[in-house]
Design a protein around this motif. Sequence first.
Motif, PDB file in Angstrom:
ATOM      1  N   HIS A 359       0.816  -1.221   0.000  1.00 55.78           N
ATOM      2  CA  HIS A 359       0.000   0.000   0.000  1.00 55.78           C
ATOM      3  C   HIS A 359       0.849   1.270   0.000  1.00 55.78           C
ATOM      4  O   HIS A 359       0.314   2.374   0.107  1.00 55.78           O
ATOM      5  CB  HIS A 359      -0.914   0.028   1.240  1.00 55.78           C
ATOM      6  CG  HIS A 359      -1.760  -1.191   1.393  1.00 55.78           C
ATOM      7  ND1 HIS A 359      -2.061  -1.730   2.625  1.00 55.78           N
ATOM      8  CD2 HIS A 359      -2.350  -1.987   0.480  1.00 55.78           C
ATOM      9  CE1 HIS A 359      -2.812  -2.809   2.462  1.00 55.78           C
ATOM     10  NE2 HIS A 359      -2.993  -2.984   1.165  1.00 55.78           N
ATOM     11  N   GLY A 360       2.159   1.119  -0.117  1.00 55.16           N
ATOM     12  CA  GLY A 360       3.045   2.238   0.154  1.00 55.16           C
ATOM     13  C   GLY A 360       2.876   3.437  -0.744  1.00 55.16           C
ATOM     14  O   GLY A 360       2.861   4.568  -0.262  1.00 55.16           O
ATOM     15  N   LEU A 361       2.761   3.218  -2.061  1.00 56.78           N
ATOM     16  CA  LEU A 361       2.709   4.373  -2.951  1.00 56.78           C
ATOM     17  C   LEU A 361       1.501   5.247  -2.628  1.00 56.78           C
ATOM     18  O   LEU A 361       1.614   6.460  -2.491  1.00 56.78           O
ATOM     19  CB  LEU A 361       2.676   3.927  -4.414  1.00 56.78           C
ATOM     20  CG  LEU A 361       3.091   5.019  -5.394  1.00 56.78           C
ATOM     21  CD1 LEU A 361       4.593   5.216  -5.380  1.00 56.78           C
ATOM     22  CD2 LEU A 361       2.624   4.713  -6.802  1.00 56.78           C
ATOM     23  N   GLN A 362       0.323   4.627  -2.482  1.00 53.62           N
ATOM     24  CA  GLN A 362      -0.877   5.421  -2.237  1.00 53.62           C
ATOM     25  C   GLN A 362      -0.898   6.013  -0.830  1.00 53.62           C
ATOM     26  O   GLN A 362      -1.569   7.006  -0.575  1.00 53.62           O
ATOM     27  CB  GLN A 362      -2.125   4.575  -2.473  1.00 53.62           C
ATOM     28  CG  GLN A 362      -2.297   3.410  -1.502  1.00 53.62           C
ATOM     29  CD  GLN A 362      -3.461   2.524  -1.870  1.00 53.62           C
ATOM     30  OE1 GLN A 362      -4.599   2.993  -1.950  1.00 53.62           O
ATOM     31  NE2 GLN A 362      -3.203   1.252  -2.115  1.00 53.62           N
ATOM     32  N   GLN A 363      -0.146   5.420   0.086  1.00 52.27           N
ATOM     33  CA  GLN A 363      -0.128   5.945   1.446  1.00 52.27           C
ATOM     34  C   GLN A 363       1.013   6.926   1.680  1.00 52.27           C
ATOM     35  O   GLN A 363       1.075   7.576   2.739  1.00 52.27           O
ATOM     36  CB  GLN A 363      -0.041   4.781   2.445  1.00 52.27           C
ATOM     37  CG  GLN A 363      -1.276   3.892   2.433  1.00 52.27           C
ATOM     38  CD  GLN A 363      -1.354   2.954   3.618  1.00 52.27           C
ATOM     39  OE1 GLN A 363      -0.342   2.528   4.162  1.00 52.27           O
ATOM     40  NE2 GLN A 363      -2.561   2.626   4.033  1.00 52.27           N
ATOM     41  N   SER A 364       1.900   7.077   0.696  1.00 52.69           N
ATOM     42  CA  SER A 364       3.106   7.871   0.917  1.00 52.69           C
ATOM     43  C   SER A 364       2.842   9.343   1.239  1.00 52.69           C
ATOM     44  O   SER A 364       3.553   9.905   2.086  1.00 52.69           O
ATOM     45  CB  SER A 364       4.061   7.737  -0.270  1.00 52.69           C
ATOM     46  OG  SER A 364       3.475   8.166  -1.482  1.00 52.69           O
ATOM     47  N   PRO A 365       1.860  10.022   0.625  1.00 55.54           N
ATOM     48  CA  PRO A 365       1.667  11.425   1.025  1.00 55.54           C
ATOM     49  C   PRO A 365       1.307  11.581   2.502  1.00 55.54           C
ATOM     50  O   PRO A 365       1.916  12.391   3.217  1.00 55.54           O
ATOM     51  CB  PRO A 365       0.527  11.895   0.102  1.00 55.54           C
ATOM     52  CG  PRO A 365       0.640  11.018  -1.107  1.00 55.54           C
ATOM     53  CD  PRO A 365       1.027   9.673  -0.554  1.00 55.54           C
ATOM     54  N   ALA A 366       0.351  10.812   2.979  1.00 57.33           N
ATOM     55  CA  ALA A 366      -0.076  10.953   4.374  1.00 57.33           C
ATOM     56  C   ALA A 366       0.988  10.474   5.343  1.00 57.33           C
ATOM     57  O   ALA A 366       1.193  11.071   6.412  1.00 57.33           O
ATOM     58  CB  ALA A 366      -1.378  10.189   4.607  1.00 57.33           C
ATOM     59  N   MET A 367       1.678   9.403   4.984  1.00 57.64           N
ATOM     60  CA  MET A 367       2.678   8.852   5.906  1.00 57.64           C
ATOM     61  C   MET A 367       3.908   9.754   5.981  1.00 57.64           C
ATOM     62  O   MET A 367       4.467   9.972   7.065  1.00 57.64           O
ATOM     63  CB  MET A 367       3.064   7.436   5.467  1.00 57.64           C
ATOM     64  CG  MET A 367       1.918   6.446   5.514  1.00 57.64           C
ATOM     65  SD  MET A 367       1.162   6.338   7.159  1.00 57.64           S
ATOM     66  CE  MET A 367       0.148   4.868   6.968  1.00 57.64           C
ATOM     67  N   GLY A 368       4.355  10.277   4.839  1.00 55.81           N
ATOM     68  CA  GLY A 368       5.484  11.206   4.868  1.00 55.81           C
ATOM     69  C   GLY A 368       5.152  12.469   5.632  1.00 55.81           C
ATOM     70  O   GLY A 368       5.972  12.984   6.411  1.00 55.81           O
ATOM     71  N   ARG A 369       3.936  12.983   5.409  1.00 58.07           N
ATOM     72  CA  ARG A 369       3.493  14.171   6.146  1.00 58.07           C
ATOM     73  C   ARG A 369       3.458  13.882   7.647  1.00 58.07           C
ATOM     74  O   ARG A 369       3.912  14.698   8.472  1.00 58.07           O
ATOM     75  CB  ARG A 369       2.109  14.607   5.657  1.00 58.07           C
ATOM     76  CG  ARG A 369       1.544  15.800   6.387  1.00 58.07           C
ATOM     77  CD  ARG A 369       0.129  16.134   5.930  1.00 58.07           C
ATOM     78  NE  ARG A 369      -0.836  15.086   6.256  1.00 58.07           N
ATOM     79  CZ  ARG A 369      -2.151  15.183   6.054  1.00 58.07           C
ATOM     80  NH1 ARG A 369      -2.659  16.294   5.506  1.00 58.07           N
ATOM     81  NH2 ARG A 369      -2.966  14.195   6.377  1.00 58.07           N
TER      82      ARG A 369
END
Length: 405
Positions: A359-369
Motif C-alpha cells: 500500500h506504500g505508494l498510495q499511502q506515501s503522502p499521508a505517511m510522509g506528512r
Amino acid sequence: MDLKTMAPERTSYDVIIVGGAIMGASAAWFLSDNKDFDGRVLVVERDPSYENCSTAHTNSCMRQQFSTELNVRISQFAADFVKNIRSYMGGDERVPELSIRSFGYMYLADNEGFADVLRASQKVQLAAGAATQLMTAAEIAAAYPFYNVDDIVLGSINLVDEGYWDGGAVFDWWRRQSRERGVEYVQNEVVGINRNAAGDRVESVTLKSGEVITCGQLVNASGPRAAATARMAGIDVPVEPRKRYPWIFKADKPLDRDLPLTIDPSGVHVRENGGGTYQCGGHSDIDPAVDYDDYAMDFSLWENHVWPILATRIPQFEAVKVQSEWAGHYAYNTFDHNAILGPHPELPNFVFLNGFSGHGLQQSPAMGRGVAEWLTYGEYRSLDLSPFAYDRIPANRPIIEKAVI
C-alpha cells in the motif's frame, strides 16, 4: 539530476533518512515544506537508480476501499495531494498538473462470507465520504459485460478517486524540490547504527564509505530492507521482502471499456493499462520471505496459475501476448500487513516508516506528512496516525485490515 556518489557534505544532521524511495522522499519533502522545521536532512540511498525498489515496481494505483477508517482517510489525502500537487508545491509552474484515472477497484466475492466483508467495509467507506457501490452479479454483468460472473455473489467498486495516478511524477518532484530546498541526497549505505553511552538514543550512523555521521533523529525508510536497518540498532521489526509478480500483456481483442482494477477471489488482480494493454499481478501459493537481492522471475506462474484465472474471469483474455514481466518485492509486515510508524518506545529517536505491504505508494503522502510532523512537533497534527505505532506489536494488538491484496 544525478544524485551524489560521495560522502555527505557534513558530519552531523538533524534528521538522517535511511532509504530514498517513495517513503523517504515523502518524509524529506514534507520536512522541507514545514515552516516550523529548520534542521538539516540527509537521505542515504544505496541505489539511486531505484531499479529494484518497490516504488519502481508498483501498480501506481490508489483506492479508498479499505475496511478501517484510518486507511480510507490516508488514501483520501493521497487523492487530494495528487489532484492539487502544484498547489501543494507552492504553485511551482514546473510541477505538472496530475489527475487520477478513476476506473475503480472491483472486488469480486464468490461466497457470502466475503460478501459480508464487502458490505461491512462499504459502511466504513461511506461514513468516511467514499463513493463505494455494491453490485449484484447481474449489475456487474450489465455494466461490464466482459466478466464471467457465474460464480460471483457480490461486487464492490468506487469510481471516485480510485485508479491509476502518476506516482513516478510525484516521486520525482518530491526529490527535486526537496533538494532545491537543501535536503541532501547521497548514494551510500548505512552499515552501522550507533547508540549513545546510555543506550537510549541513536547517536550516529556509519556509512559504507567509512564516515561516522551524527544525527538528532533517524528514520528507517528502507522498504523491504527495514528489518536489516532495524537490526543495526538492536531492534526487531516484522517486515520482510515477499515476491510479487506483475505482467503487462496485450489482448488480441481489447475490451470495449476501461477495466477496473479487478481483484479476483483467487487473489490475482488485473487492471487497465491503456492502448489495448493490461497489467496483472499475483504470487505463488507458497509465499516465503526471499533474499533482499532475489528478483528471479517464476516463468511458470503465468501459464499454470495467472493466465488460466484471467481467461476464466474475462474470456476475451484467452488470446493475449505477454509484453513484459518482472518480480518485485512487497515490504511485507508479517504481524498485521499495516504500516509501522513513529518512534521505537525504548529508542525514541529511531523512527519507523515501514511495513506498507503493497500500500506504500498510495499511502506515501499521508505517511510522509505524518512522520515529518512527528519529527518536528513530537506529535501528529493533520491525521492521527498513532494506531500504527510500534508498541502494538509487543502488545499483540494487530490492526485488522480486511482489504489486503
